[in-house]
Design a protein around this motif. Structure first.
Motif, short mmCIF file in Angstrom:
data_model
loop_
_atom_site.label_atom_id
_atom_site.label_comp_id
_atom_site.label_asym_id
_atom_site.label_seq_id
_atom_site.Cartn_x
_atom_site.Cartn_y
_atom_site.Cartn_z
N ARG A 143 1.33 -1.51 -0.44
CA ARG A 143 -0.02 0.29 -0.15
C ARG A 143 1.02 0.96 -0.20
O ARG A 143 2.00 1.06 0.52
CB ARG A 143 -0.82 0.01 1.48
CG ARG A 143 -2.16 1.00 1.12
CD ARG A 143 -2.69 0.96 2.14
NE ARG A 143 -3.75 0.05 2.87
CZ ARG A 143 -3.83 -0.91 4.01
NH1 ARG A 143 -3.93 0.44 4.51
NH2 ARG A 143 -4.32 -2.05 4.14
N PRO A 144 0.65 2.42 -0.38
CA PRO A 144 1.23 3.76 -0.83
C PRO A 144 1.13 4.50 0.83
O PRO A 144 2.63 4.49 0.80
CB PRO A 144 0.68 4.42 -2.38
CG PRO A 144 -0.05 3.47 -1.96
CD PRO A 144 -0.42 2.19 -1.60
N GLN A 145 0.26 4.77 0.89
CA GLN A 145 0.57 5.27 2.14
C GLN A 145 0.66 4.83 3.54
O GLN A 145 1.84 4.83 3.99
CB GLN A 145 -1.08 5.57 2.39
CG GLN A 145 -1.37 6.84 1.46
CD GLN A 145 -1.92 5.93 0.31
OE1 GLN A 145 -2.42 4.71 0.48
NE2 GLN A 145 -2.73 6.05 -1.03
N ASP A 146 0.09 3.62 4.16
CA ASP A 146 0.82 3.25 5.01
C ASP A 146 1.41 1.60 4.74
O ASP A 146 1.06 1.00 6.29
CB ASP A 146 -0.26 3.84 6.32
CG ASP A 146 -1.26 2.83 5.59
OD1 ASP A 146 -1.42 2.23 4.72
OD2 ASP A 146 -2.86 2.98 6.55
N ASN A 150 7.25 0.12 1.95
CA ASN A 150 6.99 1.80 2.20
C ASN A 150 7.66 2.06 4.13
O ASN A 150 8.88 2.59 3.87
CB ASN A 150 6.42 2.49 1.69
CG ASN A 150 5.93 2.44 -0.19
OD1 ASN A 150 6.74 2.01 -0.58
ND2 ASN A 150 5.10 2.78 -0.18
N GLU A 151 7.16 1.65 4.97
CA GLU A 151 7.66 1.95 5.42
C GLU A 151 8.81 1.53 6.43
O GLU A 151 9.26 2.11 6.99
CB GLU A 151 6.40 1.45 7.33
CG GLU A 151 4.99 2.27 6.95
CD GLU A 151 4.80 3.64 7.28
OE1 GLU A 151 6.03 3.64 8.38
OE2 GLU A 151 4.14 4.27 7.22
N GLN A 162 5.96 6.25 0.24
CA GLN A 162 4.95 6.30 -0.41
C GLN A 162 4.72 6.32 -2.08
O GLN A 162 4.57 6.71 -2.52
CB GLN A 162 5.18 7.94 -0.25
CG GLN A 162 5.30 8.60 0.81
CD GLN A 162 3.75 7.75 1.74
OE1 GLN A 162 3.26 7.90 1.53
NE2 GLN A 162 4.43 7.47 3.51
N ASN A 164 4.17 4.02 -4.66
CA ASN A 164 2.79 3.13 -5.43
C ASN A 164 3.40 1.85 -5.76
O ASN A 164 3.56 2.00 -7.59
CB ASN A 164 2.11 4.35 -6.29
CG ASN A 164 0.67 3.33 -6.11
OD1 ASN A 164 0.37 1.99 -6.08
ND2 ASN A 164 -0.70 4.37 -6.64
#
Length: 312
Positions: A143-146, A150-151, A162, A164
């Protein structure tokens, strides 16, 4: 004369009893006709028609096939199939062969067979997870946001926070390839470890006495003995790669754009989304022809290798 008569009676009774067993094949024959032969025949027929699933099919001859030859989206789907073959055949077969050899020849001898069996089972776990469930988990991770990926990248200061992964045309196909490698790796590991049980331990012992290291034993003994299993794994995984559908459907629906579209999903979209049943049947028929050709090439190559070994 009495002996000849008794022999003829026994042969006739054997034939009569054997003929009775043919009835047990009827249910399987009916299922094959109903599930495979008849739908395949209908699919081939629809590929020569204009049919939207409502009105009767309209015969158009080779019009669908001519359109297929000039369809850039169709050829893009086959280019993506090459990436799927790399992810489901080339990488899992090579890495799985190496892992199976290490587990059998090194881990098994040093830590025992139970440890090797446990590690083999851990590699096979992704195979028994439903594809949709695995796709949902991967969707959460990417997932791009959370998303977890990415984390983690942001936590170690790497570029990619962040990003995608499934919505970017540049990264969507490599992300699906990584997922397929993870899912597919356990299959060759299990098959190759089972094949290694056929290797005579005395061959390894003789090679060790001659001073051969692990790589030389692997190249000269392991590959030669389990070559039939390598052919089987390569063929079945290639067919699975050409038919891959569920991961693409669950993760990207062929997008963004046509960056992850494959022939099976393209056929599905033409069938049920665009309601172009005739053209969807053409795509699936072309895919069937390709699979048959690939399987034929693999079988011919396997027979040639076997003949060369027999001549030696």
């Amino acid at each position: 004369m009495p002996k000849l008569r008794s022999r003829s009676r026994s042969r006739s009774s054997t034939l009569a009893s054997g003929a009775g067993y043919w009835w047990y094949l009827v249910p399987g024959f009916v299922l094959v006709m109903a599930i495979i032969v008849v739908p395949l025949g209908q699919n081939i027929y629809y590929s020569f028609t204009f049919y939207r699933g409502i009105r009767p099919p309209e015969w158009v001859g080779l019009q669908n096939w001519q359109h297929l030859m000039h369809d850039d989206k169709f050829w893009q789907s086959f280019e993506n199939s090459i990436a799927m073959i790399i992810a489901m055949v080339v990488v899992p077969t090579l890495v799985g062969l190496l892992i199976a050899s290490v587990l059998f020849d090194l881990v098994g001898k040093k830590f025992g067979g139970k440890v090797a069996s446990f590690l083999r089972a851990t590699y096979y776990i992704p195979q028994i997870i439903p594809v949709v469930v695995a796709a949902i988990v991967v969707g959460w991770i990417a997932r791009p946001q959370d998303g977890a990926l990415n984390e983690m990248l942001g936590a170690v200061g790497l570029d990619g926070a962040q990003r995608n992964w499934l919505g970017d045309p540049t990264w969507a196909l490599p992300t699906i390839m990584a997922v397929l490698i993870w899912v597919q790796l356990g299959y060759p590991v299990v098959v190759f470890m089972a094949a290694l049980q056929r290797v005579d331990p005395e061959l390894y012992e003789a090679a060790e006495l001659d001073g051969a290291n692990w790589w030389n034993r692997f190249r000269a003994i392991t590959l030669a003995v389990i070559r039939p299993e390598i052919f089987v794994v390569t063929l079945t995984c290639t067919i699975a790669a050409l038919k891959v559908f569920a991961p693409v459907y669950a993760l990207t629906r062929g997008g963004p754009g046509t960056s992850t579209i494959v022939p099976s999903y393209y056929s599905y979209s033409e069938f049920f989304q665009s309601q172009q049943v005739g053209y969807g049947a053409t795509i699936s028929t072309a895919l069937t022809v390709v699979i048959i050709l690939v399987a034929t090439v693999f079988l011919i190559a396997q027979r040639r290798v076997e003949r060369q070994e027999e001549q030696r």
